[in-house]
Each structure stands twice: as structure tokens, then as C-alpha cells.
Design a protein around this motif. Sequence first.
Motif, PDB file in Angstrom:
ATOM      1  N   ARG A   6       0.861  -1.181   0.000  1.00 33.20           N
ATOM      2  CA  ARG A   6       0.000   0.000   0.000  1.00 33.20           C
ATOM      3  C   ARG A   6       0.896   1.228   0.000  1.00 33.20           C
ATOM      4  NH1 ARG A   6      -5.316   1.159   2.505  1.00 33.20           N
ATOM      5  NH2 ARG A   6      -5.256  -0.910   3.390  1.00 33.20           N
ATOM      6  N   ARG A   7       0.439   2.270  -0.655  1.00 32.09           N
ATOM      7  CA  ARG A   7       1.106   3.566  -0.535  1.00 32.09           C
ATOM      8  C   ARG A   7       0.077   4.568  -0.040  1.00 32.09           C
ATOM      9  NH1 ARG A   7       2.105   5.843  -6.630  1.00 32.09           N
ATOM     10  NH2 ARG A   7       2.625   7.706  -5.495  1.00 32.09           N
ATOM     11  N   PRO A   8       0.541   5.648   0.595  1.00 30.15           N
ATOM     12  CA  PRO A   8      -0.387   6.606   1.196  1.00 30.15           C
ATOM     13  C   PRO A   8      -1.446   7.102   0.199  1.00 30.15           C
ATOM     14  CG  PRO A   8       1.868   7.142   1.797  1.00 30.15           C
ATOM     15  CD  PRO A   8       1.936   6.053   0.765  1.00 30.15           C
ATOM     16  N   GLY A   9      -2.691   7.080   0.642  1.00 29.86           N
ATOM     17  CA  GLY A   9      -3.784   7.585  -0.184  1.00 29.86           C
ATOM     18  C   GLY A   9      -4.252   6.647  -1.272  1.00 29.86           C
ATOM     19  N   SER A  10      -3.722   5.423  -1.309  1.00 30.53           N
ATOM     20  CA  SER A  10      -4.095   4.461  -2.351  1.00 30.53           C
ATOM     21  C   SER A  10      -4.670   3.200  -1.735  1.00 30.53           C
ATOM     22  CB  SER A  10      -2.878   4.084  -3.194  1.00 30.53           C
ATOM     23  OG  SER A  10      -2.377   5.193  -3.873  1.00 30.53           O
TER      24      SER A  10
ATOM     25  N   TYR B 156       5.617   3.298  -0.445  1.00 29.63           N
ATOM     26  CA  TYR B 156       5.070   1.946  -0.382  1.00 29.63           C
ATOM     27  C   TYR B 156       5.460   1.260   0.920  1.00 29.63           C
ATOM     28  CZ  TYR B 156       3.415   1.605  -5.185  1.00 29.63           C
ATOM     29  OH  TYR B 156       2.717   1.769  -6.351  1.00 29.63           O
ATOM     30  N   VAL B 157       4.522   0.533   1.505  1.00 34.88           N
ATOM     31  CA  VAL B 157       4.776  -0.344   2.647  1.00 34.88           C
ATOM     32  C   VAL B 157       4.126  -1.696   2.352  1.00 34.88           C
ATOM     33  CG1 VAL B 157       4.965   1.492   4.363  1.00 34.88           C
ATOM     34  CG2 VAL B 157       2.747   0.467   3.905  1.00 34.88           C
ATOM     35  N   ILE B 158       4.701  -2.744   2.913  1.00 41.41           N
ATOM     36  CA  ILE B 158       4.148  -4.086   2.762  1.00 41.41           C
ATOM     37  C   ILE B 158       3.291  -4.368   3.986  1.00 41.41           C
ATOM     38  CG2 ILE B 158       4.686  -6.546   2.517  1.00 41.41           C
ATOM     39  CD1 ILE B 158       5.445  -4.762   0.107  1.00 41.41           C
ATOM     40  N   GLU B 159       2.039  -4.752   3.739  1.00 41.45           N
ATOM     41  CA  GLU B 159       1.111  -4.997   4.844  1.00 41.45           C
ATOM     42  C   GLU B 159       0.916  -6.468   5.157  1.00 41.45           C
ATOM     43  OE1 GLU B 159      -2.517  -2.959   3.900  1.00 41.45           O
ATOM     44  OE2 GLU B 159      -1.715  -1.097   4.709  1.00 41.45           O
ATOM     45  N   PHE B 160       1.173  -7.332   4.202  1.00 46.69           N
ATOM     46  CA  PHE B 160       0.960  -8.764   4.411  1.00 46.69           C
ATOM     47  C   PHE B 160       1.994  -9.508   3.593  1.00 46.69           C
ATOM     48  CE2 PHE B 160      -0.786 -12.875   3.284  1.00 46.69           C
ATOM     49  CZ  PHE B 160      -1.312 -13.329   4.477  1.00 46.69           C
ATOM     50  N   ILE B 161       2.707 -10.438   4.247  1.00 45.63           N
ATOM     51  CA  ILE B 161       3.729 -11.216   3.545  1.00 45.63           C
ATOM     52  C   ILE B 161       3.449 -12.695   3.779  1.00 45.63           C
ATOM     53  CG2 ILE B 161       6.188 -11.733   3.341  1.00 45.63           C
ATOM     54  CD1 ILE B 161       6.712  -8.934   4.527  1.00 45.63           C
ATOM     55  N   PRO B 162       3.253 -13.463   2.701  1.00 44.02           N
ATOM     56  CA  PRO B 162       3.081 -14.910   2.872  1.00 44.02           C
ATOM     57  C   PRO B 162       4.371 -15.518   3.431  1.00 44.02           C
ATOM     58  CG  PRO B 162       2.577 -14.234   0.613  1.00 44.02           C
ATOM     59  CD  PRO B 162       3.170 -13.051   1.313  1.00 44.02           C
TER      60      PRO B 162
ATOM     61  N   GLY C 237     -10.410  -4.861   2.076  1.00 44.72           N
ATOM     62  CA  GLY C 237     -11.273  -4.394   1.001  1.00 44.72           C
ATOM     63  C   GLY C 237     -10.775  -4.667  -0.404  1.00 44.72           C
ATOM     64  N   ILE C 238      -9.991  -5.729  -0.583  1.00 47.69           N
ATOM     65  CA  ILE C 238      -9.533  -6.106  -1.929  1.00 47.69           C
ATOM     66  C   ILE C 238     -10.361  -7.291  -2.395  1.00 47.69           C
ATOM     67  CG2 ILE C 238      -7.638  -7.010  -3.329  1.00 47.69           C
ATOM     68  CD1 ILE C 238      -5.678  -5.743  -1.440  1.00 47.69           C
ATOM     69  N   ARG C 239     -10.945  -7.165  -3.579  1.00 48.50           N
ATOM     70  CA  ARG C 239     -11.619  -8.306  -4.190  1.00 48.50           C
ATOM     71  C   ARG C 239     -10.526  -9.212  -4.750  1.00 48.50           C
ATOM     72  NH1 ARG C 239     -14.320  -5.391  -8.196  1.00 48.50           N
ATOM     73  NH2 ARG C 239     -13.879  -7.195  -9.465  1.00 48.50           N
ATOM     74  N   GLN C 240     -10.678 -10.525  -4.593  1.00 50.38           N
ATOM     75  CA  GLN C 240      -9.650 -11.441  -5.061  1.00 50.38           C
ATOM     76  C   GLN C 240      -9.476 -11.420  -6.583  1.00 50.38           C
ATOM     77  OE1 GLN C 240     -10.961 -14.980  -2.931  1.00 50.38           O
ATOM     78  NE2 GLN C 240      -8.922 -15.026  -2.041  1.00 50.38           N
ATOM     79  N   ASP C 241     -10.502 -11.063  -7.300  1.00 49.90           N
ATOM     80  CA  ASP C 241     -10.377 -11.017  -8.755  1.00 49.90           C
ATOM     81  C   ASP C 241      -9.942  -9.640  -9.239  1.00 49.90           C
ATOM     82  OD1 ASP C 241     -12.707  -9.749  -8.064  1.00 49.90           O
ATOM     83  OD2 ASP C 241     -13.891 -10.583  -9.692  1.00 49.90           O
ATOM     84  N   ALA C 242      -9.685  -8.699  -8.318  1.00 51.77           N
ATOM     85  CA  ALA C 242      -9.255  -7.341  -8.691  1.00 51.77           C
ATOM     86  C   ALA C 242      -7.831  -7.369  -9.208  1.00 51.77           C
ATOM     87  CB  ALA C 242      -9.354  -6.408  -7.496  1.00 51.77           C
ATOM     88  N   GLU C 243      -7.494  -6.372  -9.974  1.00 51.48           N
ATOM     89  CA  GLU C 243      -6.165  -6.182 -10.558  1.00 51.48           C
ATOM     90  C   GLU C 243      -5.922  -7.252 -11.549  1.00 51.48           C
ATOM     91  OE1 GLU C 243      -2.827  -4.634  -8.404  1.00 51.48           O
ATOM     92  OE2 GLU C 243      -4.108  -4.400  -6.678  1.00 51.48           O
TER      93      GLU C 243
END
Length: 136
Positions: free
Chosen positions: A35-39, A101-107, A130-136
Motif C-alpha cells: 500500500r502507498r499513502p492515499g491508495s 510503499y509499505v508491505i502490509e501482508f507477507i506470505p 477491502g480487496i476483491r480477489q479477482d481485482a487487478e
Amino acid sequence: MRETKQWTDSERWALASETGFACAYCEVIFGSVARRPGSEPRIVRMVVEHFTPVSWTGIELDAENLVAACQICNSIKSAHLFDTVANARRYINRRWVQLGYVIEFIPTRSHFEAPELWAREYARYLRTVGIRQDAE
């Protein structure tokens, strides 16, 4: 306009395995969330990247010129030309910091050893941010 190759899953898997399923530049594991600020948060996805841009070489399918990169680093690197991956990595890492950019979740390895548990945990995490898995 030139046509780009559509990479098969096995070709992408082979390339990603060379870097331990992490981006050759930022070294973030594919499937992490950045994530980056504001995104909105973004899933770090693998793309087949030409280390030396095709615009410089004119050669699309040179296997020696391909690296597994994330879509963020691919965008940052763009058509910049570097003499080594280490120099590209330094430039891209500086840009990651400048862009916030920051990393919020790392497998982790356990996620890959128990994929059914990983899939549930990952889906739950994506819903919370709030991310749909089919997004991007």
C-alpha cells in the motif's frame, strides 16, 4: 504496435522459482499486499520483465533477459537501462521509499506448505482490507 507474448503458467512458475517466488528487484514475495499513502492496497503480482527493455534490444523472447518482477517494480523500472540487477534494485528500492510503499501482508513458507489454509487466511485478509480477489 508489437505483440507481446502470453506466458504460460508453467513458464511463469519456472521463472518465479528462480527468485524464490519473490520479485527480482524489491525481493517482496508474490502474493504480498503493498500500500502507498492515499491508495488502495495492491496484491503484489508477478510479471515477466525484460531486464534490458525490448525497446533497446528489439528482442522479445531472449530468455537470458527475463526476470520475475512484481507489477510495481516493473512500472517503476519502465524503460530505464541498468548494467546490473543490483543497480536496478538500488534505484527501484529508492523509488519504493520515495513513493511511500509499505508491505502490509507477507506470505510465509507455511502458507505454501498448507495451501488450503493459506487460501482461507489470505481470502479473509483481503476481505478485511477491502480487496476483491479477482481485482487487478
